[in-house]
Design a protein around this motif. Structure first.
Motif, PDB file in Angstrom:
ATOM      1  N   GLY A 364       0.801  -1.219   0.000  1.00  0.00           N
ATOM      2  CA  GLY A 364       0.000   0.000   0.000  1.00  0.00           C
ATOM      3  C   GLY A 364       0.831   1.263   0.000  1.00  0.00           C
ATOM      4  O   GLY A 364       0.341   2.338  -0.296  1.00  0.00           O
ATOM      5  N   GLU A 365       2.096   1.145   0.342  1.00  0.00           N
ATOM      6  CA  GLU A 365       2.981   2.311   0.447  1.00  0.00           C
ATOM      7  C   GLU A 365       4.412   1.762   0.517  1.00  0.00           C
ATOM      8  O   GLU A 365       4.606   0.572   0.766  1.00  0.00           O
ATOM      9  N   PRO A 366       5.396   2.625   0.323  1.00  0.00           N
ATOM     10  CA  PRO A 366       6.772   2.120   0.372  1.00  0.00           C
ATOM     11  C   PRO A 366       7.099   1.514   1.741  1.00  0.00           C
ATOM     12  O   PRO A 366       6.711   2.056   2.767  1.00  0.00           O
ATOM     13  N   ASN A 386       4.866  -6.053  -1.296  1.00  0.00           N
ATOM     14  CA  ASN A 386       4.252  -6.264  -2.606  1.00  0.00           C
ATOM     15  C   ASN A 386       3.591  -4.976  -3.029  1.00  0.00           C
ATOM     16  O   ASN A 386       3.074  -4.216  -2.226  1.00  0.00           O
ATOM     17  N   TYR A 387       3.652  -4.723  -4.342  1.00  0.00           N
ATOM     18  CA  TYR A 387       3.199  -3.453  -4.891  1.00  0.00           C
ATOM     19  C   TYR A 387       2.001  -3.661  -5.787  1.00  0.00           C
ATOM     20  O   TYR A 387       2.027  -4.525  -6.654  1.00  0.00           O
ATOM     21  N   TRP A 388       0.964  -2.912  -5.539  1.00  0.00           N
ATOM     22  CA  TRP A 388      -0.173  -2.894  -6.454  1.00  0.00           C
ATOM     23  C   TRP A 388      -0.994  -1.651  -6.252  1.00  0.00           C
ATOM     24  O   TRP A 388      -0.597  -0.778  -5.498  1.00  0.00           O
ATOM     25  N   GLN A 389      -2.095  -1.582  -6.962  1.00  0.00           N
ATOM     26  CA  GLN A 389      -2.930  -0.394  -6.949  1.00  0.00           C
ATOM     27  C   GLN A 389      -4.389  -0.824  -6.926  1.00  0.00           C
ATOM     28  O   GLN A 389      -4.706  -1.942  -7.348  1.00  0.00           O
ATOM     29  N   PHE A 490      12.122  -1.156  -8.043  1.00  0.00           N
ATOM     30  CA  PHE A 490      12.014  -0.300  -6.857  1.00  0.00           C
ATOM     31  C   PHE A 490      11.037   0.823  -7.192  1.00  0.00           C
ATOM     32  O   PHE A 490      11.143   1.428  -8.258  1.00  0.00           O
ATOM     33  N   ILE A 491      10.092   1.092  -6.308  1.00  0.00           N
ATOM     34  CA  ILE A 491       9.085   2.137  -6.545  1.00  0.00           C
ATOM     35  C   ILE A 491       9.528   3.408  -5.831  1.00  0.00           C
ATOM     36  O   ILE A 491       9.850   3.382  -4.637  1.00  0.00           O
ATOM     37  N   LEU A 492       9.521   4.521  -6.580  1.00  0.00           N
ATOM     38  CA  LEU A 492      10.083   5.753  -6.024  1.00  0.00           C
ATOM     39  C   LEU A 492       9.036   6.822  -5.747  1.00  0.00           C
ATOM     40  O   LEU A 492       9.375   7.957  -5.437  1.00  0.00           O
TER      41      LEU A 492
HETATM   42  P1  AMP Z   1      -3.893   2.310  -3.794  1.00  0.00           P
HETATM   43  O1  AMP Z   1      -4.594   2.379  -5.090  1.00  0.00           O
HETATM   44  O2  AMP Z   1      -4.565   3.066  -2.704  1.00  0.00           O
HETATM   45  O3  AMP Z   1      -3.579   0.909  -3.423  1.00  0.00           O
HETATM   46  O4  AMP Z   1      -2.504   3.061  -3.976  1.00  0.00           O
HETATM   47  C1  AMP Z   1      -1.610   2.637  -4.947  1.00  0.00           C
HETATM   48  C2  AMP Z   1      -0.328   3.380  -4.831  1.00  0.00           C
HETATM   49  O5  AMP Z   1       0.285   3.103  -3.569  1.00  0.00           O
HETATM   50  C3  AMP Z   1       0.690   2.969  -5.859  1.00  0.00           C
HETATM   51  O6  AMP Z   1       0.502   3.627  -7.094  1.00  0.00           O
HETATM   52  C4  AMP Z   1       1.989   3.339  -5.171  1.00  0.00           C
HETATM   53  O7  AMP Z   1       2.260   4.706  -5.305  1.00  0.00           O
HETATM   54  C5  AMP Z   1       1.694   3.025  -3.714  1.00  0.00           C
HETATM   55  N1  AMP Z   1       2.138   1.662  -3.333  1.00  0.00           N
HETATM   56  C6  AMP Z   1       1.375   0.582  -3.170  1.00  0.00           C
HETATM   57  N2  AMP Z   1       2.117  -0.479  -2.767  1.00  0.00           N
HETATM   58  C7  AMP Z   1       3.384  -0.058  -2.686  1.00  0.00           C
HETATM   59  C8  AMP Z   1       4.634  -0.692  -2.344  1.00  0.00           C
HETATM   60  N3  AMP Z   1       4.696  -1.966  -1.967  1.00  0.00           N
HETATM   61  N4  AMP Z   1       5.751   0.062  -2.408  1.00  0.00           N
HETATM   62  C9  AMP Z   1       5.706   1.364  -2.780  1.00  0.00           C
HETATM   63  N5  AMP Z   1       4.574   2.011  -3.103  1.00  0.00           N
HETATM   64  C10 AMP Z   1       3.414   1.314  -3.059  1.00  0.00           C
END
Ligand code: AMP
Length: 633
Positions: A364-366, A386-389, A490-492
């Motif tokens: 959800g965030e870095p 884990n990274y998603w949206q 890496f997400i910045l």
């Molecule tokens: P949301 O749609 O509320 O889940 O927000 C998505 C955004 O949260 C993404 O576009 C990223 O900017 C950030 N985000 C979600 N997961 C990660 C993660 N594991 N690392 C870094 N940023 C993340």
């Protein structure tokens, strides 16, 4: 099978790959084609197939695991724990669906759900899915204005709400917020269905419009409501999310692709199967809540823990106590929650033996390295970023412990998930960035199953918001990224004006618009500023129509702006600080320079200021920052 082989297949032979994955769910009618892609970037997965999410999440488990625990709804606020086997869940969902049918709700109708983490929220979602109604859950932390926008955009026929939620011992009344939202709405719902837990002694129902769920349910206790078999690409739900405008976007999800992607992720990413237990601490109002509190675990016949409360009450060991009691295998939470726990004695992490506990997923965030190390070493368990949206509905970048855990690299959520053809693109040239070079993370369409199919009622906005950034047709994540030599990404941070507060996504424009509704305000700029616990917090810079010089008057005015945001958008968007300033920095073409303000607020270089309209404006911001906020600290 290993990750590399499966991933390669998902990219090189997507139809064969997804046809195989589709076997994990039950189809009433088999699909004619795995993928229809005649109108890029719109795509139709499993075209012609008919299925139902509720049937797959509930009914089909009855024969084999009817007596197994499906849902444990635990509230450390009300002190209640409610347990439902699959058979009991089936009964509850049918009763709920029968009430919806009685209220005239049917296939394709939109139903807004405004409830905290309570069992009935899950029943409501599944009941909608059962009859083919499109649910749109609105996070309980959002207030009237936000709720009204969502009711209007979805043209909801019905709103289901709780009387109240609770947080840290405080009752938060939901119904008055909904009443205020309906007052503001241009398209009010026909009915409001109120699920009361008796938390609000002042609960009032509007005659003719509002109905008490318990009363209606009593008529349908043993109802059997037939499932509506939906074509795979019909909408299953809407979930609104913030973007760069003040109007949130209704992310639309399908039925079949959604089910298939979640089932695959449960096995390969989250490593949870039938009879195993998953505990996601998310609110049902977020994408994680939809995917990994409700649908994901139930689709695979697992047990889901739903939690209402804070991680600190009754004590900071409560989450681990629950993990021990229920035999949780996989837990899913956010970096912010762990940073809250990090302020407590680490001994809490070891108080309960966790023999079944395998993985802690955070998203959800870095995820910063100190937090990742603290929790991983404290628990003695692997922590998986884990990274998603909201848009994607399931992880884009992750490691796949379900297929054998890859080496963790702190700071990176990992490798592309199945079906995601990811690239990092230079934002100016549109060319692929070299390894270790910064660019924008994009996905080459067709997007895999599970991702949004469009923006509700607005295909144009879907195209413009996500696919209109490069000459090539590419889905932009709107996140900066770097890919290293090993393919780890890496997400910045965001490329747009979206900020991330405690894992909650907020549009700075939405907050600016809320501030600007106050009659004293001339103009406002909102930025996200780094925060030790929440990642970022919103900070307001506002100019007043009649500037105030007296300190206490400024304080009162700034407090009023803070409160305005809470009243309109909800406590989740409360500005941490408000600065009243003489002018806001803008370009000569009138564009607000939020990034320059942010740089100053984070004591970084404000960048190239040659395009600045009023060179004194930044100096004014600097002086205000040095003097201290007019509200907040
Ligand atoms: P949301 O749609 O509320 O889940 O927000 C998505 C955004 O949260 C993404 O576009 C990223 O900017 C950030 N985000 C979600 N997961 C990660 C993660 N594991 N690392 C870094 N940023 C993340």
């Amino acid at each position: 099978m290993n990750y590399e082989t499966l991933y390669r297949q998902s990219i090189e032979q997507p139809e064969a790959f997804w046809a195989e994955q589709a076997r994990a769910i039950d189809w009433h009618k088999p699909f004619d084609r795995v993928l229809e892609y005649d109108q890029p970037p719109f795509r139709r997965w499993f075209a012609g197939g008919e299925t139902n999410l509720c049937f797959n999440a509930v009914d089909r488990h009855l024969a084999e695991r009817g007596e197994q625990l499906a849902l444990a709804a635990i509230s450390t606020e009300t002190g209640e724990r409610k347990h439902y086997t699959y058979r009991e869940l089936h009964r509850e969902v049918n009763a709920f669906a029968a009430v919806l049918v009685e209220l005239g709700v049917g296939r394709g109708d939109r139903v807004v759900i405004y409830m905290p983490n309570m069992a009935e929220a899950v029943f409501a979602v599944l009941a909608c899915a059962r009859i083919g109604a499109i649910h749109s859950v609105v996070f309980g932390g959002f207030a009237a204005h936000n709720l009204a926008l969502r009711i209007d955009d979805a043209r909801a026929k019905l709103v289901i709400c709780a009387d109240a939620g609770m947080r840290a011992g405080k009752v938060i009344r939901y119904k008055p917020l909904l009443d205020a939202a309906i007052e503001q709405a241009q398209f009010p719902p026909e009915h409001v269905l109120v699920v009361s837990r008796g938390l609000d002694p002042e609960l009032t129902l509007v005659e003719g419009r509002d109905l008490d769920y318990a009363t209606l349910k009593a008529r349908h206790l043993d109802a059997q409501v037939p499932v509506a078999w939906l074509e795979s690409n019909e909408p299953s739900y809407l979930l609104y999310t913030s973007g760069t405008t003040g109007k949130p976007k209704g992310v639309q999800r399908d039925v079949g692709g959604h089910a298939v992607a979640l089932a695959l992720s449960m096995r390969t990413v989250f490593d949870v199967g039938p009879g195993q237990v998953m505990f996601s601490t998310s609110d049902v109002g977020w994408a994680v809540g939809h995917s990994y509190n409700i649908y994901g675990p139930l689709l695979v016949g697992a047990t889901s823990l739903l939690y209402e409360g804070t991680p600190l009450n009754p004590d900071p060991g409560i989450w681990w106590q629950l993990c021990a009691e229920y035999g949780v295998r996989t837990m899913f939470s956010s970096p912010t929650a762990i940073r809250v726990l990090k302020k407590q004695d680490p001994a809490w992490l070891r108080k309960h033996a966790l023999p079944d506990f395998r993985w802690l997923f955070l998203a959800g965030e870095p995820l910063d390295e100190p937090t990742a190390r603290w929790i991983s070493e404290g628990l003695g368990k692997p922590v998986i970023d884990n990274y998603w949206q909201t848009e994607t509905g399931w992880p884009v970048l992750c490691l796949h412990p379900g297929l054998g855990l890859k080496p963790v690299k702190f700071g990176s959520p990992g490798l592309p998930n199945f079906g995601y053809k990811l690239r990092v693109i230079n934002e100016v040239t549109g060319q692929d960035a070299a390894a270790n070079e910064k660019g924008v993370l994009v996905a080459q369409p067709p997007l895999p199953p599970g991702c949004l199919t469009t923006v509700w009622n607005d295909d144009e906005r879907f195209l413009r918001s996500y696919f209109g950034h490069f000459n090539e047709l590419l889905y932009s994540s709107l996140d900066w990224a770097i890919r290293d030599d090993d393919g780890y990404t890496f997400i910045l941070g965001r490329t747009d004006d979206v900020i991330n507060v405690a894992g909650h996504r907020l549009g700075t424009r939405e907050i600016e618009e809320a501030v600007a509704t106050h009659s004293s305000v001339a103009e406002a700029a909102v930025i996200g500023v780094q925060d030790e616990v929440k990642g970022q917090v919103p900070v307001v810079f506002a100019t007043l129509k009649s500037p105030l010089s007296e300190k206490s008057a400024r304080h009162a005015a700034a407090l009023a702006l803070q409160q305005r945001v809470v009243d309109q958008l909800g406590a989740v968007a409360r500005p941490a600080r408000v600065y009243l300033v003489g002018a806001l920095p803008k370009t000569r073409s009138g564009k607000l320079l939020r990034r320059s303000i942010q740089a100053l607020a984070e004591t970084r270089d404000a960048g190239d200021l040659s395009t600045l309209d009023d060179p004194n404006a930044l100096e004014d911001i600097r002086t205000s920052l040095a003097r201290g906020a007019d509200a907040g600290s």
